[in-house]
Design a protein around this motif. Sequence first.
Motif, mmCIF file in Angstrom:
data_model
loop_
_atom_site.group_PDB
_atom_site.id
_atom_site.type_symbol
_atom_site.label_atom_id
_atom_site.label_comp_id
_atom_site.label_asym_id
_atom_site.label_seq_id
_atom_site.Cartn_x
_atom_site.Cartn_y
_atom_site.Cartn_z
ATOM 1 N N SER A 81 4.635 -7.837 -7.557
ATOM 2 C CA SER A 81 5.031 -8.551 -6.490
ATOM 3 C C SER A 81 5.997 -7.868 -5.783
ATOM 4 C CB SER A 81 5.604 -10.059 -7.019
ATOM 5 O OG SER A 81 6.131 -10.742 -5.946
ATOM 6 N N GLN A 82 6.133 -8.031 -4.373
ATOM 7 C CA GLN A 82 7.305 -7.682 -3.640
ATOM 8 C C GLN A 82 8.233 -8.897 -3.460
ATOM 9 O OE1 GLN A 82 8.228 -4.598 -1.992
ATOM 10 N NE2 GLN A 82 6.346 -3.846 -3.164
ATOM 11 N N ILE A 83 8.881 -9.221 -4.635
ATOM 12 C CA ILE A 83 9.573 -10.531 -4.923
ATOM 13 C C ILE A 83 10.901 -10.513 -3.813
ATOM 14 C CG2 ILE A 83 11.122 -10.021 -6.822
ATOM 15 C CD1 ILE A 83 9.967 -12.444 -8.240
ATOM 16 N N LEU A 121 6.898 2.889 2.146
ATOM 17 C CA LEU A 121 5.853 2.991 1.098
ATOM 18 C C LEU A 121 4.698 2.128 1.664
ATOM 19 C CD1 LEU A 121 7.541 3.721 -2.084
ATOM 20 C CD2 LEU A 121 6.220 5.210 -1.312
ATOM 21 N N LEU A 122 4.896 0.869 1.812
ATOM 22 C CA LEU A 122 3.820 -0.124 1.706
ATOM 23 C C LEU A 122 2.925 0.227 2.936
ATOM 24 C CD1 LEU A 122 5.659 -3.366 0.492
ATOM 25 C CD2 LEU A 122 3.687 -2.178 -0.496
ATOM 26 N N PRO A 123 3.758 0.356 4.328
ATOM 27 C CA PRO A 123 2.544 0.424 5.436
ATOM 28 C C PRO A 123 1.766 1.563 5.219
ATOM 29 C CG PRO A 123 4.858 -0.102 5.955
ATOM 30 C CD PRO A 123 4.973 0.133 4.410
ATOM 31 N N LYS A 124 2.510 2.974 4.537
ATOM 32 C CA LYS A 124 1.424 4.055 4.546
ATOM 33 C C LYS A 124 0.510 3.763 3.269
ATOM 34 C CE LYS A 124 5.384 7.240 5.659
ATOM 35 N NZ LYS A 124 4.698 7.327 7.129
ATOM 36 N N GLN A 143 -0.456 -4.581 8.308
ATOM 37 C CA GLN A 143 -0.761 -6.109 8.238
ATOM 38 C C GLN A 143 -0.550 -6.429 6.727
ATOM 39 O OE1 GLN A 143 -4.840 -8.110 8.970
ATOM 40 N NE2 GLN A 143 -3.362 -8.573 10.617
ATOM 41 N N GLN A 144 -1.285 -5.744 5.530
ATOM 42 C CA GLN A 144 -1.303 -6.019 4.282
ATOM 43 C C GLN A 144 0.130 -5.936 3.926
ATOM 44 O OE1 GLN A 144 -3.270 -7.341 2.602
ATOM 45 N NE2 GLN A 144 -5.311 -7.420 3.794
ATOM 46 N N ASN A 154 -5.376 0.063 -2.690
ATOM 47 C CA ASN A 154 -4.831 1.393 -3.115
ATOM 48 C C ASN A 154 -3.267 1.583 -3.466
ATOM 49 O OD1 ASN A 154 -7.275 2.426 -2.119
ATOM 50 N ND2 ASN A 154 -6.568 2.337 0.120
ATOM 51 N N LEU A 155 -2.936 0.514 -4.319
ATOM 52 C CA LEU A 155 -1.577 0.586 -4.979
ATOM 53 C C LEU A 155 -1.640 1.112 -6.216
ATOM 54 C CD1 LEU A 155 -0.143 -2.621 -3.183
ATOM 55 C CD2 LEU A 155 0.536 -0.313 -2.594
ATOM 56 N N VAL A 156 -2.743 1.155 -7.016
ATOM 57 C CA VAL A 156 -2.803 1.442 -8.205
ATOM 58 C C VAL A 156 -4.093 2.455 -8.184
ATOM 59 C CG1 VAL A 156 -3.956 0.907 -10.565
ATOM 60 C CG2 VAL A 156 -1.831 -0.643 -9.401
#
Length: 273
Positions: free
Chosen positions: A134-136, A151-154, A159-160, A180-182
Amino acid sequence: MSDEKESVVGASLISEDRNGVRTLTLHRPQRKNAIDRALWVALRDALDAAGHDPAVRVLVITGAGGAFCSGADIAEPDPTHPVDKMRRLTDVALLLHELPIPTIAKVNGVAVGAGWNLALGCDLVVATPESRFSQIFARRGLSVDLGGSWLLPKLVGLQQAKRLALLTEMIDAEQARALNLVTWVVPESEVDEFVLELAARLVAGPPVALAQTKALLNEGADRTLRDALASEARAQAVNFATADAAEAFAAFAEKRDPEFTGRWSVSGRAVPL
């Protein structure tokens, strides 16, 4: 022969060396490995040391006690000025991103907030079906840090990335892999062996070429094709000046496995493209 060594870097970080692989274990299981001031400093120093130790070919980051990392420990009082607090995080994020060796996050249990972004800062992420992410930050009245906004947008697109950061959803390992985060999801009973074998494959690779490739991929995300091609040409010139390039071609011709050392070796022998 196994070259194994274990040491404690501060009370909350364990460093273990084994056959070219350094494993850093966050060790605050009573807090699900939440990172307090001492652990930020220990982690920063350990990453810096790994990047300057030629015996370390791969770095693995994991957590103790059935959790990876529950983020920064905001429950612990810390009188440090916020600017200095964020500098500690910045140092860790940059050192991890710029390490010239491959990095693996072995995620067991929860990885949230800065803990998740610590994992995402690694080159490869291995999780178990029990892992949760979680991005808490917003639940704590905070915004994304430890490089998450970059990191996340790349990794998942804008949007996600907004979905994860704004809604602070807890997602499981399969959802993370779909985004694609794992990189891999491995049964808990097999994850230690899987990471050992993965690290061994990376240790067996050409260290200079792997470092050049990692840097090129990291830099290429923000560059034009012309910039990327120029960087690739410079990197190959470095690779051709190592013994590994000639060793790879010799091993191919002799039908054997190459033995890569990263040793600097300039000769008049041409290496074909």
